[in-house]
Structure formats: structure tokens, C-alpha cells
Design a protein around this motif. Structure first.
Motif, mmCIF file in Angstrom:
data_model
loop_
_atom_site.group_PDB
_atom_site.id
_atom_site.type_symbol
_atom_site.label_atom_id
_atom_site.label_comp_id
_atom_site.label_asym_id
_atom_site.label_seq_id
_atom_site.Cartn_x
_atom_site.Cartn_y
_atom_site.Cartn_z
ATOM 1 N N GLY A 228 1.087 -1.230 -0.139
ATOM 2 C CA GLY A 228 -0.550 -0.172 -0.364
ATOM 3 C C GLY A 228 0.960 1.279 0.015
ATOM 4 O O GLY A 228 0.463 2.489 0.924
ATOM 5 N N LEU A 229 2.074 1.367 -0.319
ATOM 6 C CA LEU A 229 2.495 1.653 -0.708
ATOM 7 C C LEU A 229 4.182 2.592 0.515
ATOM 8 O O LEU A 229 4.173 1.890 1.186
ATOM 9 C CB LEU A 229 2.582 4.043 -0.207
ATOM 10 N N THR A 230 5.149 1.625 -0.387
ATOM 11 C CA THR A 230 6.881 2.015 0.234
ATOM 12 C C THR A 230 7.416 3.151 -0.187
ATOM 13 O O THR A 230 7.239 3.429 -1.492
ATOM 14 C CB THR A 230 7.545 0.811 0.129
ATOM 15 N N ASN B 286 12.211 11.138 -8.687
ATOM 16 C CA ASN B 286 12.936 10.012 -7.849
ATOM 17 C C ASN B 286 11.379 9.582 -6.722
ATOM 18 O O ASN B 286 11.837 9.609 -5.293
ATOM 19 C CB ASN B 286 14.153 10.579 -6.741
ATOM 20 N N ASN B 287 10.571 8.386 -6.863
ATOM 21 C CA ASN B 287 9.104 8.657 -6.210
ATOM 22 C C ASN B 287 8.831 6.861 -6.531
ATOM 23 O O ASN B 287 8.485 6.855 -7.244
ATOM 24 C CB ASN B 287 8.493 10.078 -7.201
ATOM 25 N N ASN B 288 8.515 6.908 -5.477
ATOM 26 C CA ASN B 288 7.046 5.855 -5.859
ATOM 27 C C ASN B 288 6.393 5.433 -6.838
ATOM 28 O O ASN B 288 6.204 4.338 -7.458
ATOM 29 C CB ASN B 288 6.658 5.153 -4.382
ATOM 30 N N VAL B 289 5.435 6.687 -6.614
ATOM 31 C CA VAL B 289 4.375 6.419 -7.764
ATOM 32 C C VAL B 289 4.946 6.283 -9.246
ATOM 33 O O VAL B 289 4.975 5.611 -10.348
ATOM 34 C CB VAL B 289 3.627 7.566 -7.736
ATOM 35 N N THR B 290 6.054 7.032 -9.947
ATOM 36 C CA THR B 290 6.477 6.969 -10.467
ATOM 37 C C THR B 290 7.621 5.847 -11.363
ATOM 38 O O THR B 290 7.592 5.150 -12.159
ATOM 39 C CB THR B 290 8.358 8.051 -10.635
ATOM 40 N N THR C 16 2.024 14.356 -12.351
ATOM 41 C CA THR C 16 2.759 14.885 -11.150
ATOM 42 C C THR C 16 2.024 14.643 -10.069
ATOM 43 O O THR C 16 1.532 13.685 -9.705
ATOM 44 C CB THR C 16 2.781 16.281 -11.180
ATOM 45 N N ASP C 17 3.296 14.368 -8.989
ATOM 46 C CA ASP C 17 2.969 13.987 -7.373
ATOM 47 C C ASP C 17 3.979 15.034 -6.670
ATOM 48 O O ASP C 17 4.538 15.992 -6.848
ATOM 49 C CB ASP C 17 3.630 12.663 -7.457
ATOM 50 N N THR C 18 3.423 14.554 -5.730
ATOM 51 C CA THR C 18 4.538 15.614 -4.475
ATOM 52 C C THR C 18 5.465 15.919 -4.886
ATOM 53 O O THR C 18 6.083 14.725 -5.557
ATOM 54 C CB THR C 18 4.054 15.441 -3.335
ATOM 55 N N TRP C 19 6.416 16.696 -4.660
ATOM 56 C CA TRP C 19 7.845 17.019 -4.612
ATOM 57 C C TRP C 19 8.362 17.016 -3.048
ATOM 58 O O TRP C 19 9.332 16.915 -2.738
ATOM 59 C CB TRP C 19 7.911 18.574 -4.716
ATOM 60 N N MET C 20 7.134 16.657 -2.460
ATOM 61 C CA MET C 20 7.603 16.231 -0.984
ATOM 62 C C MET C 20 6.936 14.695 0.001
ATOM 63 O O MET C 20 5.853 14.887 0.853
ATOM 64 C CB MET C 20 7.351 17.431 0.525
ATOM 65 N N SER C 21 7.598 14.160 -1.213
ATOM 66 C CA SER C 21 6.893 12.571 -0.100
ATOM 67 C C SER C 21 6.890 12.358 1.696
ATOM 68 O O SER C 21 8.367 13.494 1.602
ATOM 69 C CB SER C 21 7.073 11.164 -1.453
ATOM 70 N N TYR C 22 6.807 11.235 1.990
ATOM 71 C CA TYR C 22 6.233 11.186 3.026
ATOM 72 C C TYR C 22 7.533 11.623 3.826
ATOM 73 O O TYR C 22 8.004 11.554 4.711
ATOM 74 C CB TYR C 22 5.666 10.076 3.792
ATOM 75 N N GLN C 23 8.902 10.127 3.564
ATOM 76 C CA GLN C 23 9.842 10.577 3.546
ATOM 77 C C GLN C 23 10.879 11.481 3.514
ATOM 78 O O GLN C 23 11.434 11.246 4.190
ATOM 79 C CB GLN C 23 10.731 8.957 3.568
ATOM 80 N N ILE C 24 11.138 12.215 2.780
ATOM 81 C CA ILE C 24 11.401 13.277 2.580
ATOM 82 C C ILE C 24 11.352 14.516 4.306
ATOM 83 O O ILE C 24 10.716 14.797 4.588
ATOM 84 C CB ILE C 24 11.315 13.862 1.696
ATOM 85 N N HIS D 287 -2.523 13.225 -11.364
ATOM 86 C CA HIS D 287 -1.966 13.327 -9.538
ATOM 87 C C HIS D 287 -2.495 12.420 -8.527
ATOM 88 O O HIS D 287 -4.012 12.234 -8.119
ATOM 89 C CB HIS D 287 -2.411 14.535 -9.465
ATOM 90 N N CYS D 288 -1.307 11.261 -8.123
ATOM 91 C CA CYS D 288 -1.689 10.734 -6.900
ATOM 92 C C CYS D 288 -2.988 11.348 -5.928
ATOM 93 O O CYS D 288 -3.382 10.488 -5.151
ATOM 94 C CB CYS D 288 -1.362 9.584 -6.878
ATOM 95 N N LEU D 289 -2.411 12.366 -5.968
ATOM 96 C CA LEU D 289 -2.995 12.841 -4.447
ATOM 97 C C LEU D 289 -2.421 12.775 -3.009
ATOM 98 O O LEU D 289 -1.706 11.517 -3.366
ATOM 99 C CB LEU D 289 -4.229 13.034 -5.004
ATOM 100 N N PRO D 290 -2.166 12.936 -1.676
ATOM 101 C CA PRO D 290 -2.484 14.332 -1.932
ATOM 102 C C PRO D 290 -1.546 15.706 -2.222
ATOM 103 O O PRO D 290 -0.461 15.353 -2.874
ATOM 104 C CB PRO D 290 -1.966 14.879 0.103
ATOM 105 N N ALA D 291 -2.212 16.267 -3.162
ATOM 106 C CA ALA D 291 -1.656 17.445 -4.050
ATOM 107 C C ALA D 291 -1.446 18.965 -2.749
ATOM 108 O O ALA D 291 -2.067 19.229 -1.910
ATOM 109 C CB ALA D 291 -2.350 17.871 -4.722
#
Ligand code: NVA
Length: 301
Positions: free
Chosen positions: A121-123, A157-161, A215-223, A255-259
Motif C-alpha cells: 500500500g506504498l513503500t 525519484n518517487n514511488n508513484v513514478t 505529477t506528484d508531491t515534491w515532498m513525499s512522506y519520507q523526505i 495526480h495521485c494526491l495528496p496535492a
């Protein structure tokens, strides 16, 4: 034991069948109403979630099963208990596990010891459920997947990409990355292996012939938050905004959201008739139903 940890684990046929099934279920929602009766999905979360949490929970309910939310920040995992013991124990209770974790190697370990299917469900590396729902949405909107040109803007450099690249390769779509030419923002070779994508540094040239701009967030959870200002500086020319969308007057916006409105995307683009972000969010649920039915081997008429 079949899992869904990365789209590398699934064949072209498995991906295409899942998308077809998801579309069929959406058209005929009562078809599988009790298909997972008495089955339980355990949902493990180490990061926040809106769509993944709710869509899986409601999908299970509508299939006649039950979902349990388990917050890993208040758990024994890692501190008091090994992943192996944790996984062996939860397999005795649940019929299927969905986990949102940080390190991808942790979900691999969880799956290695699990006696039931595990869904990612996302890593930090992948978000396969998102990519399956996204290609379902593309099929619905454009009537095809093969040959469709998807341009991914921003932090690649992103899980969704990574998951979009792996899926595009399998289903015959083109994935063009437009991002700063810096290792930090380019797809991670450790995540995508030999999968191919095209690259165009200039966002205007990149979007010119696109069918979909993503597009997706520029601040993924782990950043860490401390990186935000510096990243904005590098990424601002990749914002999905009216000026860029004027270059291509037909492409859909995803966009996968959250945006973060005003950062990677403007209100003008998010709220335009070309934006299909809420269809994407809805389709998470239909494609997750298809994933669960497949992994649990449920009979589908
Ligand atoms: N790349 C984002 C996706 C959120 C659904 C993140 O990992 O935070």
C-alpha cells in the motif's frame, strides 16, 4: 504464495486482467457483493493515508469481508518483535495483509514470512495499487492504454513514478520523465531495474505531444521538512500550471494526491475540466477490489 509488492511481480496478463476486472466491477458493482464473505484484510500503516486506508476498507466491506486498521507507530514491530514473528502471527489471523511502510526491504521481509498474500500500500520505492488504478483510469478516459503517452513532471525519484514506469513498460504505454537532471530527482535504478523510460529536461518540450500529464508531491512522506525550500528551487519550473497546459490543449491531468496546491500544481490545473484526479482516487477502490479478488482466488462470474 502470490503477493503484490511491486509490478515487477506481475505479468502483463495479470496486470491487464486486473484492469479489465476493475472496469467490469465498476460497471456492475453488485456482481461480487459477497465474494469475500468472512475474509479479513489487515491494513498496516507506518505513514499517513486517506485514499489507501478508505478505499481498501470500503472495498472489503462491499465485497462482504472485513478490514482492520493497525497503526504501526503504536506496535511491537521492529522494537519488541522481529518482522518474522510479526508476520507469522498476523498470518494466523488475517486472510490478506496490506502494508504501507517506509523501506521496501521491510515489506519484502514481511511477505517472505507471510502465509497469506501481502499487498504493498506504498513503500519508499513503489505504489503499485496507485499505478493499477491510474492505468484503469487511462483506459476508461482514452479507451486504450497501448501507445498512450504519459509525461511525468517533477520529482521522479518517487514511488508513484517507479510504479508507473514498471506498469507502462508492461502494458505498452510510453512514460516520459521531465525533471531536473540530477540523481536526486531521477528514477532510482535500484527500484526500476532495467525498465526503460524517456527523458526530456525541458517541461514544455516534454508535454507537447502528451496524452496525459502526471505529477506528484515534491515532498513525499519520507523526505524531511528541512529539505522543502531547497527542493522547491530545483522543481519550480516543473509546476503543472496554466502556462504549461497552454502548450498542449488536449492532455488530461493526473495526480495521485495528496496535492499541494500552489507547489507542484496550481488550482487552475487541479480544477480544470481536463483534471481527472478524483476519478483516479475513485478507481483506487475498484482496482483494489480486483486485486483482492485475484489474490484470494475468489470465483468471479
Ligand atoms: N510520493 C508520495 C505518494 C503519496 C500517495 C509519497 O510517498 O508521499
Amino acid at each position: 504464495m502470490k503477493h503484490l509488492l511491486s509490478l515487477n511481480d506481475w505479468s502483463k496478463k495479470e496486470i491487464e486482467d486486473t484492469i479489465e476486472l476493475a472496469i467490469k466491477l465498476k460497471k456492475n458493482p453488485h456482481k461480487c457483493i459477497n465474494a469475500l464473505s468472512c475474509k479479513t484484510l489487515l491494513m498496516l500503516f507506518a505513514k499517513p493515508s486517506l485514499r489507501t486506508h478508505l478505499s481498501f476498507d470500503i472495498a472489503m466491506y462491499q465485497l462482504g469481508g472485513h478490514a482492520i486498521f493497525y497503526d504501526l507507530s503504536h506496535s511491537t514491530l521492529g522494537e519488541k518483535e522481529s518482522i518474522k514473528d510479526f508476520s507469522k502471527v498476523i498470518s494466523r489471523y488475517a486472510d490478506v495483509v496490506m502494508a504501507r511502510l517506509y523501506a521496501h526491504k521491510d515489506i519484502e521481509e514481511l511477505a517472505r514470512y507471510s502465509d497469506v498474500p501481502v499487498v504493498n500500500g506504498l513503500t519508499d520505492y513503489y505504489h503499485p495499487c496507485q499505478a493499477l488504478g491510474d492505468f484503469m483510469t487511462i483506459k476508461e478516459k482514452l479507451g486504450k492504454i497501448r501507445g498512450v503517452k504519459v509525461v511525468y513532471l517533477g520529482d521522479a525519484n518517487n514511488n508513484v513514478t517507479h510504479s508507473l514506469i514498471l506498469e507502462a513498460q508492461r502494458v505498452g504505454a510510453s512514460l516520459i520523465v521531465s525533471s531536473p537532471n540530477k540523481k536526486e530527482f531521477l528514477p532510482n535504478p535500484a527500484a526500476i531495474g532495467k525498465a526503460r523510460y524517456e527523458y526530456e529536461k525541458n517541461p514544455e518540450r516534454a508535454v507537447k505531444n502528451a496524452d496525459v500529464i502526471y505529477t506528484d508531491t515534491w515532498m513525499s512522506y519520507q523526505i524531511p521538512k528541512s529539505q522543502e525550500k531547497r527542493r522547491m528551487k530545483f522543481l519550480k519550473m516543473y509546476q503543472a500550471n496554466g502556462r504549461l497546459f497552454a502548450v498542449n490543449k488536449k492532455a488530461l491531468f493526473m495526480h495521485c494526491l495528496p496535492a499541494k496546491r500552489g507547489a507542484e500544481v496550481t488550482d487552475e490545473v487541479m480544477d480544470s475540466p481536463r483534471s481527472i484526479v478524483y476519478d483516479q482516487a475513485e478507481n483506487r477502490m475498484w482496482s483494489e477490489k480486483a486485486i483482492l479478488l485475484k489474490l484470494l482466488g475468489a470465483k468471479i462470474k
